[in-house]
Design a protein around this motif. Sequence first.
Motif, mmCIF file in Angstrom:
data_model
loop_
_atom_site.group_PDB
_atom_site.id
_atom_site.type_symbol
_atom_site.label_atom_id
_atom_site.label_comp_id
_atom_site.label_asym_id
_atom_site.label_seq_id
_atom_site.Cartn_x
_atom_site.Cartn_y
_atom_site.Cartn_z
ATOM 1 N N ALA A 178 31.367 51.559 30.891
ATOM 2 C CA ALA A 178 31.495 50.310 31.637
ATOM 3 C C ALA A 178 32.956 49.938 31.838
ATOM 4 O O ALA A 178 33.807 50.206 30.991
ATOM 5 N N TYR A 179 33.234 49.335 32.982
ATOM 6 C CA TYR A 179 34.562 48.782 33.280
ATOM 7 C C TYR A 179 34.369 47.328 33.677
ATOM 8 O O TYR A 179 33.538 47.009 34.529
ATOM 9 N N GLU A 180 35.138 46.423 33.042
ATOM 10 C CA GLU A 180 34.927 45.007 33.307
ATOM 11 C C GLU A 180 36.240 44.241 33.122
ATOM 12 O O GLU A 180 36.965 44.466 32.158
ATOM 13 N N VAL A 181 36.546 43.367 34.054
ATOM 14 C CA VAL A 181 37.677 42.453 33.938
ATOM 15 C C VAL A 181 37.138 41.049 34.154
ATOM 16 O O VAL A 181 36.811 40.656 35.275
ATOM 17 N N ALA A 182 37.006 40.302 33.052
ATOM 18 C CA ALA A 182 36.469 38.939 33.103
ATOM 19 C C ALA A 182 37.578 37.939 32.805
ATOM 20 O O ALA A 182 38.647 38.288 32.296
ATOM 21 N N ILE A 183 37.324 36.685 33.129
ATOM 22 C CA ILE A 183 38.289 35.623 32.863
ATOM 23 C C ILE A 183 38.581 35.557 31.369
ATOM 24 O O ILE A 183 37.676 35.542 30.540
ATOM 25 N N ASP A 184 39.865 35.535 31.027
ATOM 26 C CA ASP A 184 40.292 35.410 29.636
ATOM 27 C C ASP A 184 41.618 34.670 29.623
ATOM 28 O O ASP A 184 42.642 35.204 30.028
ATOM 29 N N THR A 185 41.600 33.439 29.167
ATOM 30 C CA THR A 185 42.827 32.632 29.137
ATOM 31 C C THR A 185 43.496 32.642 27.775
ATOM 32 O O THR A 185 44.448 31.893 27.546
ATOM 33 N N ASN A 186 43.008 33.479 26.858
ATOM 34 C CA ASN A 186 43.580 33.545 25.513
ATOM 35 C C ASN A 186 43.604 32.181 24.834
ATOM 36 O O ASN A 186 44.485 31.889 24.013
ATOM 37 N N ASP A 187 42.648 31.328 25.219
ATOM 38 C CA ASP A 187 42.487 29.988 24.625
ATOM 39 C C ASP A 187 43.704 29.085 24.843
ATOM 40 O O ASP A 187 43.880 28.091 24.131
ATOM 41 N N LEU A 188 44.530 29.414 25.830
ATOM 42 C CA LEU A 188 45.679 28.556 26.127
ATOM 43 C C LEU A 188 45.260 27.323 26.922
ATOM 44 O O LEU A 188 45.896 26.275 26.831
ATOM 45 N N TYR A 189 44.212 27.451 27.706
ATOM 46 C CA TYR A 189 43.699 26.353 28.520
ATOM 47 C C TYR A 189 42.282 26.725 28.925
ATOM 48 O O TYR A 189 41.823 27.850 28.719
ATOM 49 N N SER A 190 41.580 25.784 29.506
ATOM 50 C CA SER A 190 40.167 25.981 29.807
ATOM 51 C C SER A 190 39.954 26.331 31.272
ATOM 52 O O SER A 190 40.860 26.230 32.098
ATOM 53 N N VAL A 191 38.735 26.738 31.573
ATOM 54 C CA VAL A 191 38.309 26.944 32.947
ATOM 55 C C VAL A 191 37.820 25.609 33.493
ATOM 56 O O VAL A 191 37.004 24.936 32.867
ATOM 57 N N LYS A 192 38.342 25.199 34.649
ATOM 58 C CA LYS A 192 37.947 23.934 35.264
ATOM 59 C C LYS A 192 37.495 24.207 36.696
ATOM 60 O O LYS A 192 38.248 24.766 37.487
ATOM 61 N N ASN A 193 36.302 23.787 37.007
ATOM 62 C CA ASN A 193 35.763 24.051 38.335
ATOM 63 C C ASN A 193 36.134 23.005 39.375
ATOM 64 O O ASN A 193 35.872 23.193 40.562
ATOM 65 N N ASP A 194 36.713 21.885 38.929
ATOM 66 C CA ASP A 194 36.980 20.782 39.851
ATOM 67 C C ASP A 194 38.433 20.742 40.323
ATOM 68 O O ASP A 194 38.891 19.722 40.826
ATOM 69 N N VAL A 195 39.170 21.839 40.169
ATOM 70 C CA VAL A 195 40.539 21.935 40.672
ATOM 71 C C VAL A 195 40.652 23.176 41.551
ATOM 72 O O VAL A 195 39.804 24.076 41.506
ATOM 73 N N THR A 196 41.699 23.237 42.340
ATOM 74 C CA THR A 196 41.874 24.353 43.275
ATOM 75 C C THR A 196 42.111 25.665 42.536
ATOM 76 O O THR A 196 42.946 25.747 41.636
ATOM 77 N N HIS A 197 41.347 26.671 42.916
ATOM 78 C CA HIS A 197 41.492 28.030 42.397
ATOM 79 C C HIS A 197 42.041 28.930 43.499
ATOM 80 O O HIS A 197 41.974 28.606 44.685
ATOM 81 N N GLY A 198 42.527 30.083 43.076
ATOM 82 C CA GLY A 198 43.051 31.023 44.057
ATOM 83 C C GLY A 198 42.859 32.461 43.630
ATOM 84 O O GLY A 198 42.865 32.773 42.433
ATOM 85 N N VAL A 199 42.671 33.338 44.613
ATOM 86 C CA VAL A 199 42.551 34.779 44.398
ATOM 87 C C VAL A 199 43.631 35.473 45.221
ATOM 88 O O VAL A 199 43.882 35.102 46.369
ATOM 89 N N TYR A 200 44.247 36.452 44.597
ATOM 90 C CA TYR A 200 45.201 37.315 45.302
ATOM 91 C C TYR A 200 44.734 38.755 45.156
ATOM 92 O O TYR A 200 44.379 39.194 44.055
ATOM 93 N N MET A 201 44.708 39.489 46.270
ATOM 94 C CA MET A 201 44.277 40.888 46.240
ATOM 95 C C MET A 201 45.303 41.752 46.960
ATOM 96 O O MET A 201 45.650 41.491 48.117
ATOM 97 N N ALA A 202 45.789 42.766 46.263
ATOM 98 C CA ALA A 202 46.727 43.726 46.846
ATOM 99 C C ALA A 202 45.995 45.026 47.117
ATOM 100 O O ALA A 202 45.231 45.517 46.276
ATOM 101 N N ILE A 203 46.217 45.596 48.297
ATOM 102 C CA ILE A 203 45.564 46.842 48.693
ATOM 103 C C ILE A 203 46.629 47.862 49.067
ATOM 104 O O ILE A 203 47.593 47.548 49.766
ATOM 105 N N LYS A 204 46.453 49.088 48.555
ATOM 106 C CA LYS A 204 47.312 50.215 48.923
ATOM 107 C C LYS A 204 46.406 51.307 49.482
ATOM 108 O O LYS A 204 45.628 51.906 48.738
#
Length: 743
Positions: A178-204
Amino acid sequence: MMMMMKPNALWRAMAFAGLGALALSGCGSDGSDGSDGEDGQPGPVGKPVTSASAVVSTITGASFDDAGILTVNFSLADANGVALYGLKDIDIAGVSLGRIGDEDEIGSTDIPGEPRDVWLSYYTKTKGEFEGETLYAGSGYFSGISYRGDVNCTDCLTDNNDGTYTLVTKGTKPDGSAYEVAIDTNDLYSVKNDVTHGVYMAIKVRNDDASEIHLANGDYLNTAGFYYWLPSANTVAERPKHVIANETCESCHRPGHDGNLGNMHHPGKHTVMDSCTFCHVEFNEYQTKDDDGNVIGKHDGSIKGIAHEFHSHSFFADDGIYPQNAANCQTCHQADEAVANADAWTADKDTATCLNCHDSQYGVPSWHWDADNNQIAENYQNCVSCHGQGARGAEAAHYTANNTARSTELKVIFDSMTAAADGSSITTIFKIMDGEDMVPLSQIDPRPYKYGGFNSAIVLNGVLSDDFLVNYQKVGWDTFTQLPDGRLQSVISDADFAVKELIDAGATIALSSQIHVCFGGRGTREDCVVDAEGNLDGQEAPYLVSDTFYFNQDGTAVADTPRIQHAEMTACQDCHTAAIQHRYTNDMDGCATCHNGTRTNSSATSSNLARVVHSKHYIGGFFKKTDCATCHGDSGFSLSLIPANAAPVAFGTTDGGRFDPATNEQLLVSPQTAACVSCHLPPYGLSDSTVAHMKAMGGVIELNDGAIGVPSSSYPAQVEETCATCHSDSQVLEAHSNWSSSH
């Protein structure tokens, strides 16, 4: 005319048609059901992504589930909008995810109650320790290929064969695990759904053979996609914390050149400034190690810290390649209506930002520096405890209350020029304006210049045959007098300067300035105070920015430069702003008045502007050394722009010593030939056969033991060069198109 079939051919065709119909009518009569077979899969729409010359990605949607697995929907098209299919997992160079937050969430604010908005990475990773403190970095992004060149995932990407795709950050490795990359903030802060999120994708995009890993520049196409949304409402959102446009960085870090953003630290992967902000977030810190690999400190890894440090420290380094000091914030932080937070820097008051630049004995006052421990003294390490009071934010510190920045707001204006009928003198009246206020003579730096003359001076020259006629002439402060209306007057005598030579030649008179005005603390103009040792008493006197003014000899003003402009100053100022080496100027003529065609420097080599500029940009740097259009625009490099009567260019002297009319002669090269020779120098760029070719085309040049040019006494009265006949604009561009700094 209709073509008729022969009868036998016609009957033969009809017979075959009848047999075909009979065969079809018989289907089912032998026991078959006569139903159609299943439809085949539809063919792909568009063209293969590997056949495109450019790729544009558009993220159309993004979401993540409770387990933190991200799903991204996106499309690919070429520059003409044609759909591109055939992208592979291996072509996904990186996907990063994050959200907007504030400093209180990571505990880094210096001013309680005033937390700044910051970007927080959802793929945070640890980056070592220093003195028991864990260092963090974001982002440990999803990628279809590992740093070792292994394929990470074989089924994370779904190609819909119509230019649209779906990527899920969970799948299978080539070995079946299996290969998996899930959200992990190292407990520095929480996941909040009520603020702006963003995704960046680089393609080669690599070639058709997905098993091959091509890591060399030029073997793939790059594209970056961004998407911002509010998860709680599943609605598209505006990009938060947009402070600098990609185009601003790319004015120096130009795509397609050696210094492009993708080549800075992640070659060929992250190619735009926007991508940097997803990983190099506010809490990024890296270890600093000595030559033996021992951890000796920590390093600010935020994009703000990296950009400020590189553009500040490298400017002062011996081999620094950055042409503009980072103290000029507006070099990067340019006003832009399309950038929502372009002026956010003006209110910055956090110590971390200050220390990006002010972290050495050269960046702080001497009493702030602890020399014994090679650091800022502990009681001065919280900058905002003093400098954050009132309005002393970044704008005040660098501009409104900063002497150097204030000086660039002052403007020198030449109102008139009067030439004496006998050519014995030129009188000019000028003024220095600070907004609506006129600067008095008492505030102009009166000190002598260490190499002769005075610090404050105006510059006199004349334009003839598309070049400046005489060498650099600084008309000093000692010639200035203040008139009753507050303006300044300078009487320039032929006894001290080449005045009659300019007048007798019929030259257009050119006037510019090298003036310093005295400032006290925090950008306040003051009367100059010089102490007993000849130094300003607690004051500074930075340069004023100069424009060049032109006058006909009857005193009428000339609106535009009489010289052909082979490059626009704006092309230089994209990187240099107004600060270029030892002078602040707003036009090319401000440089060329000194670095003119017949100027040779102390080492008896050419000081012509083209020669100096080409030599500075020829080796290394941010540009391909032969990309003429970078500085010259669409046609500034055109040989046909050089007029037939243009002045020759000096490339040395007959005895190799400094030019002295009493003892030697200058070695001159005809103007079109000189344009080529300003780059094509011996031993590699200029040979005897090349010189012979230039001479056959009417060029005036000789090559003798490395010396270039003919003695001025041998230079012909009339020159007819035909270089542009063959070396047209298109041919010049084609001849240089495949060269880069590796050559």
